[in-house]
Structure formats: C-alpha cells, structure tokens
Design an enzyme around this catalytic site. Sequence first.
Site, mmCIF file in Angstrom:
data_model
loop_
_atom_site.group_PDB
_atom_site.id
_atom_site.type_symbol
_atom_site.label_atom_id
_atom_site.label_comp_id
_atom_site.label_asym_id
_atom_site.label_seq_id
_atom_site.Cartn_x
_atom_site.Cartn_y
_atom_site.Cartn_z
ATOM 1 N N PHE A 106 0.827 -1.203 0.000
ATOM 2 C CA PHE A 106 0.000 0.000 0.000
ATOM 3 C C PHE A 106 0.863 1.256 0.000
ATOM 4 O O PHE A 106 1.865 1.332 0.716
ATOM 5 C CB PHE A 106 -0.879 0.049 1.256
ATOM 6 C CG PHE A 106 -2.068 -0.858 1.233
ATOM 7 C CD1 PHE A 106 -3.293 -0.409 0.767
ATOM 8 C CD2 PHE A 106 -1.973 -2.162 1.698
ATOM 9 C CE1 PHE A 106 -4.401 -1.238 0.758
ATOM 10 C CE2 PHE A 106 -3.069 -3.006 1.697
ATOM 11 C CZ PHE A 106 -4.290 -2.540 1.224
ATOM 12 N N ASP A 107 0.458 2.229 -0.790
ATOM 13 C CA ASP A 107 0.897 3.599 -0.570
ATOM 14 C C ASP A 107 0.129 4.081 0.660
ATOM 15 O O ASP A 107 -0.846 3.448 1.076
ATOM 16 C CB ASP A 107 0.568 4.439 -1.811
ATOM 17 C CG ASP A 107 0.871 5.908 -1.622
ATOM 18 O OD1 ASP A 107 1.922 6.229 -1.036
ATOM 19 O OD2 ASP A 107 0.053 6.739 -2.048
ATOM 20 N N MET A 108 0.523 5.176 1.254
ATOM 21 C CA MET A 108 -0.153 5.651 2.456
ATOM 22 C C MET A 108 -1.123 6.801 2.182
ATOM 23 O O MET A 108 -2.337 6.666 2.328
ATOM 24 C CB MET A 108 0.875 6.083 3.511
ATOM 25 C CG MET A 108 0.243 6.438 4.853
ATOM 26 S SD MET A 108 1.456 6.943 6.119
ATOM 27 C CE MET A 108 1.840 8.615 5.569
#
Length: 216
Positions: free
Chosen positions: A6-8
């Site tokens: 995941f990107d944040m």
Amino acid sequence: MEAVIFDMDGVLMDTEPLYFEAYRRVAESYGKPYTEDLHRRIMGVPEREGLPILMEALEIKDSLENFKKRVHEEKKRVFSELLKENPGVREALEFVKSKRIKLALATSTPQREALERLRRLDLEKYFDVMVFGDQVKNGKPDPEIYLLVLERLNVVPEKVVVFEDSKSGVEAAKSAGIERIYGVVHSLNDGKALLEAGAVALVKPEEILNVLKEVL
C-alpha cells in the site's frame, strides 16, 4: 499472491485534501493562489523534490528553509485537526492478515511523519515491512522504493498487488516490474492518468476489500 503493498497518503488515509489545505494556506500567506492542477504535480513526490517545484511554480521569493518551516507548521496544524483513515481500509488490512499474506507500506512521506500518522490511527501494527521516503535516494516515480520493499519482503514482482493513488506511484511500481497495480481514486487525483501510467483498474478506498477478495 504473496504480498500486498500500500501507498499511504490518499490510499490508507484521507490525507490529500489535508495536504491541499496546508499548501493552500501557506501559498495564501505569500499572496499566491494554490490550485488542484498544481497539487497534482507534487502528489506522490517526496517533499524534498516537491517543495522546490511549488516554490518555482508559485514564484515565491523566500529561502527553501523558511518555506519548508511554514509548510511543516501548517501541515502539523491541519493534520492534528482533520486526519482520518479512509473507509473500508482497516477491514481490507484485517482481511490480508487473516490470509497470512505479507503486508507492506511504500510511502514518499518521511518516516517520522508517517509513523506519527500510522500510530495515531492505529494502523502501524498491520505492516510487516515499511519503507519511507527518506530511506531511499530516489523518490517515486523512480522504482527504488518498490525494489527495496520487494527485497525486504523477499517476493518477486509477479506475486504482488499494489494500491497507489498517484501517477508517480503507479509508474514507480510498474518500473519495479509489478503488473497488478490498482489506482485508488479520490477527489484530488486523476483516474485517467493512473490508467495511462499502468494501473490495471481504478477503485475507491472502500472497494479495496472486494478487490482483495477476488485476487488473493
């Protein structure tokens, strides 16, 4: 699949409107307008690269140090007031953990800021591997951050699913050899640009769980 990355910002957390508001306030303090088009230029880009872009685009006559200080102060103020997780994200993370599949974070945000937000929302505990923007020499769209995540996970790109909300993030994952990249859409990004960069499909944050149920 052996791992989900995941990107944040904009994916796990509803942060892009907060970044926009913080930058808008700072730009306004210099008597400059801040637009969504300009904001999209720096989405997913590490701050050390994004702030000089903003200063040049806004024609701000100040030192980078002063500009950075004002941005940090405003971001801290805005995030302390308004930070929240995206709907459905916690359930998605719980689902991945229930499948005993590795979870990783690949964010352009510096470690100190990122951990502060993750801990405030009690999300840090889900991740087996986390790589932050200040731990790589070259930020997104360079693949370095994804290559490092893959190395630490000890998985091959073909066995990974990625969720990204920025063009630079999708390009970084793609350049690292990852094919199954989902573009996460929200009010401040451009879904078409995500597809053009290589995303296989577009999803809203609350749809991530359903995607994971299909692909894991």
